[in-house]
Design a protein around this motif. Structure first.
Motif, mmCIF file in Angstrom:
data_model
loop_
_atom_site.group_PDB
_atom_site.id
_atom_site.type_symbol
_atom_site.label_atom_id
_atom_site.label_comp_id
_atom_site.label_asym_id
_atom_site.label_seq_id
_atom_site.Cartn_x
_atom_site.Cartn_y
_atom_site.Cartn_z
ATOM 1 N N ILE A 49 46.097 -42.086 75.150
ATOM 2 C CA ILE A 49 45.188 -42.081 74.005
ATOM 3 C C ILE A 49 44.042 -43.045 74.303
ATOM 4 O O ILE A 49 44.258 -44.248 74.457
ATOM 5 N N ILE A 50 42.835 -42.513 74.425
ATOM 6 C CA ILE A 50 41.693 -43.373 74.730
ATOM 7 C C ILE A 50 40.816 -43.626 73.508
ATOM 8 O O ILE A 50 39.944 -44.501 73.538
ATOM 9 N N ARG A 51 41.058 -42.880 72.430
ATOM 10 C CA ARG A 51 40.335 -43.155 71.184
ATOM 11 C C ARG A 51 41.169 -42.646 70.011
ATOM 12 O O ARG A 51 41.711 -41.551 70.052
ATOM 13 N N PHE A 52 41.273 -43.467 68.987
ATOM 14 C CA PHE A 52 41.994 -43.118 67.768
ATOM 15 C C PHE A 52 41.017 -43.242 66.604
ATOM 16 O O PHE A 52 40.392 -44.278 66.421
ATOM 17 N N LYS A 64 48.547 -45.736 68.651
ATOM 18 C CA LYS A 64 47.584 -46.751 69.047
ATOM 19 C C LYS A 64 46.881 -46.335 70.336
ATOM 20 O O LYS A 64 47.446 -45.622 71.161
ATOM 21 N N GLU A 65 45.654 -46.785 70.484
ATOM 22 C CA GLU A 65 44.949 -46.544 71.742
ATOM 23 C C GLU A 65 45.728 -47.175 72.895
ATOM 24 O O GLU A 65 46.262 -48.277 72.770
#
Length: 262
Positions: free
Chosen positions: A10-13, A85-86
């Motif tokens: 995950i690189i952006r939330f 989470k990122e």
């Protein structure tokens, strides 16, 4: 087309409203193969709770190797993702299913209702890249109220298409069903419609398109366990008297290929 199972970071939330979220995942193999209208299956938990993967339409896929999913927190699996989470790693499988067939010679109308708006962003991007006359293209976005529509409108503006929004309660855009705009002179003759949303909305879209002589492709929603046609859990009746698997024959179908309830 090849499918891949990737450990995607995950690189952006993003939390775009109280219940709507968007995840950007680094998933280069899936991104390289993805096409508008396809989906991925995501293992949302770390153990056996929940046991099965959850299907998510591809909201976007980029040449930088990232994909996006957009979802509403409605159950156990999506609640886990809503608290992600990122930097976390998700097990993602895809791309799966048949996407939209792009029709270059006709004006395009992209019609989304509720979460059905999500895959149309990827489609709008693909259409904008093609050498075609887009002067009569139209985007129709609808939902029950403002939180179902407003979060993604600015993302669609980059493509230069006319956008009309509608909400059932009138809290954003016009008051009423988004399908009312389809059944109006705003839509150019000979338009090809690409729709995604609840079944009742899609049936109305099919009926209007049949009456007005529009081509129509619909992306249908279905509960599915495997995403590959093995579990037979996503069968739907087809107009030729057989049954189709949403996961491998769809999720995008020509609307005339399906049996509608009414």
């Amino acid at each position: 087309m090849s499918q891949h199972q990737e450990k995607a970071r995950i690189i952006r939330f993003e939390q775009l409203s109280e219940d709507n979220f968007r995840l950007t995942l680094q998933s280069p193999q899936i991104a390289a193969q993805a096409f508008p209208g396809q989906f991925v299956m995501i293992l949302t938990g770390k153990g056996n709770d929940p046991l099965l993967r959850r299907p998510f339409s591809l909201h976007q896929a980029s040449t930088n190797g990232s994909i996006q999913v957009y979802f509403k927190n409605v159950g156990r699996g999506t609640d886990i993702l809503a608290h992600a989470k990122e930097g976390e790693i998700l097990d993602v499988f895809g791309p799966l299913g048949r996407g939209y067939r792009l029709v270059d010679e006709k004006p395009a109308c992209l019609l989304g209702g509720g979460l059905g708006i999500a895959p149309l962003l990827f489609l709008a991007k693909a259409l904008a890249k093609r050498n075609r006359d887009a002067t009569s293209d139209l985007i129709l976005l609808g939902g029950r109220s403002k939180p179902e529509v407003e979060p993604l409108v600015d993302d669609f503006k980059q493509f230069g298409m006319k956008i009309i929004c509608a909400t059932d309660d009138g809290t954003y855009g016009e008051e009423g069903f988004v399908t009312e705009s389809l059944d109006s002179e705003r839509v150019a003759p000979g338009t090809h419609v690409y729709a995604c949303g609840p079944e009742a909305m899609l049936e109305t879209v099919h009926d209007i398109c049949l009456q007005r002589g529009f081509g129509c492709q619909v992306s249908v929603e279905s509960v599915m366990a495997c995403g590959m046609g093995a579990c037979l859990g996503c069968n739907i009746p087809a107009s030729d008297g057989t049954y189709a698997h949403v996961c491998i024959d769809g999720p995008v179908f020509d609307s005339g290929a399906l049996v509608w309830k009414s």
